[in-house]
Design a protein around this motif. Structure first.
Motif, PDB file in Angstrom:
ATOM      1  N   SER A  98       0.828  -1.207   0.000  1.00 55.66           N
ATOM      2  CA  SER A  98       0.000   0.000   0.000  1.00 55.66           C
ATOM      3  C   SER A  98       0.860   1.254   0.000  1.00 55.66           C
ATOM      4  N   GLN A  99       1.880   1.273   0.871  1.00 55.37           N
ATOM      5  CA  GLN A  99       2.767   2.431   0.939  1.00 55.37           C
ATOM      6  C   GLN A  99       3.567   2.580  -0.356  1.00 55.37           C
ATOM      7  N   LEU A 100       3.958   1.452  -0.924  1.00 54.64           N
ATOM      8  CA  LEU A 100       4.746   1.479  -2.153  1.00 54.64           C
ATOM      9  C   LEU A 100       3.960   2.078  -3.313  1.00 54.64           C
ATOM     10  N   LEU A 101       2.653   1.853  -3.335  1.00 50.47           N
ATOM     11  CA  LEU A 101       1.818   2.328  -4.431  1.00 50.47           C
ATOM     12  C   LEU A 101       1.279   3.732  -4.222  1.00 50.47           C
ATOM     13  N   THR A 102       0.759   3.999  -3.034  1.00 45.76           N
ATOM     14  CA  THR A 102      -0.035   5.218  -2.850  1.00 45.76           C
ATOM     15  C   THR A 102       0.784   6.508  -2.935  1.00 45.76           C
ATOM     16  N   LEU A 103       1.935   6.548  -2.285  1.00 41.73           N
ATOM     17  CA  LEU A 103       2.708   7.794  -2.287  1.00 41.73           C
ATOM     18  C   LEU A 103       3.198   8.182  -3.685  1.00 41.73           C
ATOM     19  N   PRO A 104       3.793   7.249  -4.460  1.00 40.39           N
ATOM     20  CA  PRO A 104       4.169   7.633  -5.825  1.00 40.39           C
ATOM     21  C   PRO A 104       2.975   8.054  -6.679  1.00 40.39           C
ATOM     22  N   LEU A 105       1.844   7.364  -6.543  1.00 42.12           N
ATOM     23  CA  LEU A 105       0.665   7.736  -7.316  1.00 42.12           C
ATOM     24  C   LEU A 105       0.199   9.146  -6.970  1.00 42.12           C
ATOM     25  N   MET A 106       0.296   9.504  -5.692  1.00 39.49           N
ATOM     26  CA  MET A 106      -0.132  10.830  -5.269  1.00 39.49           C
ATOM     27  C   MET A 106       0.776  11.914  -5.847  1.00 39.49           C
ATOM     28  N   PHE A 107       2.094  11.702  -5.747  1.00 38.17           N
ATOM     29  CA  PHE A 107       3.018  12.740  -6.198  1.00 38.17           C
ATOM     30  C   PHE A 107       3.152  12.794  -7.720  1.00 38.17           C
ATOM     31  N   LEU A 108       2.846  11.691  -8.391  1.00 32.91           N
ATOM     32  CA  LEU A 108       2.862  11.700  -9.858  1.00 32.91           C
ATOM     33  C   LEU A 108       1.477  12.054 -10.379  1.00 32.91           C
ATOM     34  N   SER A 109       0.946  13.149  -9.865  1.00 35.57           N
ATOM     35  CA  SER A 109      -0.387  13.614 -10.249  1.00 35.57           C
ATOM     36  C   SER A 109      -0.459  15.112 -10.007  1.00 35.57           C
ATOM     37  N   SER A 110      -1.615  15.683 -10.309  1.00 39.19           N
ATOM     38  CA  SER A 110      -1.825  17.115 -10.096  1.00 39.19           C
ATOM     39  C   SER A 110      -2.590  17.381  -8.810  1.00 39.19           C
ATOM     40  N   ALA A 111      -2.579  16.424  -7.864  1.00 35.21           N
ATOM     41  CA  ALA A 111      -3.329  16.601  -6.625  1.00 35.21           C
ATOM     42  C   ALA A 111      -2.865  17.830  -5.855  1.00 35.21           C
ATOM     43  N   ILE A 112      -1.557  18.043  -5.812  1.00 33.08           N
ATOM     44  CA  ILE A 112      -0.984  19.145  -5.041  1.00 33.08           C
ATOM     45  C   ILE A 112      -0.428  20.237  -5.945  1.00 33.08           C
ATOM     46  N   MET A 113       0.155  19.846  -7.060  1.00 34.84           N
ATOM     47  CA  MET A 113       0.808  20.796  -7.955  1.00 34.84           C
ATOM     48  C   MET A 113       0.368  20.530  -9.394  1.00 34.84           C
ATOM     49  N   ASN A 114       0.119  21.590 -10.119  1.00 35.98           N
ATOM     50  CA  ASN A 114      -0.271  21.465 -11.518  1.00 35.98           C
ATOM     51  C   ASN A 114       0.853  20.779 -12.298  1.00 35.98           C
ATOM     52  N   THR A 115       0.542  19.685 -12.960  1.00 32.55           N
ATOM     53  CA  THR A 115       1.581  18.924 -13.672  1.00 32.55           C
ATOM     54  C   THR A 115       2.156  19.692 -14.862  1.00 32.55           C
ATOM     55  N   LYS A 116       1.504  20.793 -15.272  1.00 34.75           N
ATOM     56  CA  LYS A 116       2.077  21.615 -16.346  1.00 34.75           C
ATOM     57  C   LYS A 116       3.411  22.221 -15.932  1.00 34.75           C
ATOM     58  N   LEU A 117       3.623  22.328 -14.618  1.00 40.49           N
ATOM     59  CA  LEU A 117       4.873  22.873 -14.104  1.00 40.49           C
ATOM     60  C   LEU A 117       5.873  21.777 -13.738  1.00 40.49           C
ATOM     61  N   SER A 118       5.502  20.532 -13.961  1.00 37.46           N
ATOM     62  CA  SER A 118       6.369  19.391 -13.630  1.00 37.46           C
ATOM     63  C   SER A 118       7.198  18.994 -14.845  1.00 37.46           C
ATOM     64  N   PRO A 119       8.241  18.183 -14.646  1.00 36.05           N
ATOM     65  CA  PRO A 119       9.005  17.668 -15.794  1.00 36.05           C
ATOM     66  C   PRO A 119       8.111  16.888 -16.748  1.00 36.05           C
ATOM     67  N   GLN A 120       8.531  16.798 -17.983  1.00 34.19           N
ATOM     68  CA  GLN A 120       7.715  16.149 -19.004  1.00 34.19           C
ATOM     69  C   GLN A 120       7.440  14.691 -18.671  1.00 34.19           C
ATOM     70  N   TRP A 121       8.419  13.991 -18.063  1.00 31.55           N
ATOM     71  CA  TRP A 121       8.214  12.575 -17.751  1.00 31.55           C
ATOM     72  C   TRP A 121       7.119  12.397 -16.704  1.00 31.55           C
ATOM     73  N   VAL A 122       7.001  13.370 -15.778  1.00 33.40           N
ATOM     74  CA  VAL A 122       5.928  13.298 -14.784  1.00 33.40           C
ATOM     75  C   VAL A 122       4.576  13.465 -15.473  1.00 33.40           C
ATOM     76  N   GLN A 123       4.479  14.384 -16.413  1.00 28.10           N
ATOM     77  CA  GLN A 123       3.239  14.568 -17.159  1.00 28.10           C
ATOM     78  C   GLN A 123       2.873  13.305 -17.931  1.00 28.10           C
ATOM     79  N   ASN A 124       3.865  12.645 -18.505  1.00 26.89           N
ATOM     80  CA  ASN A 124       3.606  11.418 -19.272  1.00 26.89           C
ATOM     81  C   ASN A 124       3.094  10.303 -18.372  1.00 26.89           C
TER      82      ASN A 124
END
Length: 259
Positions: free
Chosen positions: A177-203
């Motif tokens: 659960s810990q292995l999945l949930t934290l990366p899924l949260m940060f690899l999203s726009s939940a906290i920060m607009n992904t337009k400002l993230s690196p391109q690989w994060v947007q992908n």
């Protein structure tokens, strides 16, 4: 079909009686989301001034759908702990040796998780409104937000149940659960607009089911929703929820073979 519905209703009632007797657990699950809402809402409220952020000048309104989905994600990722408790007490074995419908066992668990998600989501929305957030999507937007949260709950609740049935260990379930949930949260726009993230994060975010739910919730509550995006991502969530529910139901066979 009528037997499956009856069994689902009985088993869902069993779970609801547990939360009725101990409502403190429902409230405890709200502590962390409220902290995210209040602390992040204040700490990062100036990020809306970054060019290209595009939150309409109110970070709390941007953050709230993300917090709702974070709450649904983390709670559903622990859903399998109930199955493990039933295994340890011998309840699961009695269910599986009785005429209890296997699909009802899974669907009732997901219904219970979905109901608690709805209640908690309404509380979070209410707290966000009291602290200054204003949502322009109206009742229809709120209903779509709830639907996205429930579908996300179904996806990860089913996954958690499947892991519980296959591994039968609390520690393993917590680790995954810990292995999945934290990366899924940060690899999203939940906290920060992904337009400002690196391109690989947007992908990566484009294939992230957690991000799909955040998109639906944020668009649904906005003044000018992108309806094509809403229905597309809702469809993806619904399809994935059905697949995961089927996979988790099949995991009952693996559990029986290993006992």
């Amino acid at each position: 079909m009528s037997t499956a519905i009856t069994h689902t209703a009985i088993l869902t009632g069993r779970s609801l009686r547990g939360i009725w007797r101990m409502p403190v657990f429902l409230v405890m699950n709200l502590v962390q989301p409220i902290m995210w809402l209040l602390l992040f809402g204040q700490l990062f409220k100036s990020v809306v001034d970054i060019p290209g952020f595009g939150a309409g000048g109110n970070y709390l309104e941007f953050l709230t759908p993300g917090v709702v989905m974070m709450m649904a994600l983390f709670a559903s990722a622990w859903a399998g702990t109930t199955y493990i408790q039933d295994m340890d007490r011998g309840v699961m074995d009695r269910f599986l040796t009785s005429p209890t419908n296997r699909g009802a066992l899974m669907v009732s668990s997901l219904l219970y998780q979905g109901m608690t998600t709805v209640v908690q989501t309404l509380m979070v929305i209410g707290i966000a409104w009291l602290t200054g957030a204003r949502f322009h999507g109206g009742v229809s937007g709120l209903l779509l937000l709830l639907l996205a949260a429930v579908l996300l709950t179904a996806v990860f609740g089913a996954l958690s149940n499947a892991v519980a049935l296959l591994l039968r260990q609390q520690q393993a379930l917590i680790g995954i659960s810990q292995l999945l949930t934290l990366p899924l949260m940060f690899l999203s726009s939940a906290i920060m607009n992904t337009k400002l993230s690196p391109q690989w994060v947007q992908n990566v975010a484009a294939y992230n089911p957690f991000e799909w739910s955040v998109i639906v919730g944020r668009q649904a509550l906005s003044a000018a929703p992108d309806w094509a995006s809403i229905w597309w991502h809702l469809g993806l969530l619904a399809a994935l929820a059905l697949v995961m529910t089927w996979v988790a139901t099949r995991a009952f066979r693996a559990y029986q073979r290993s006992t």
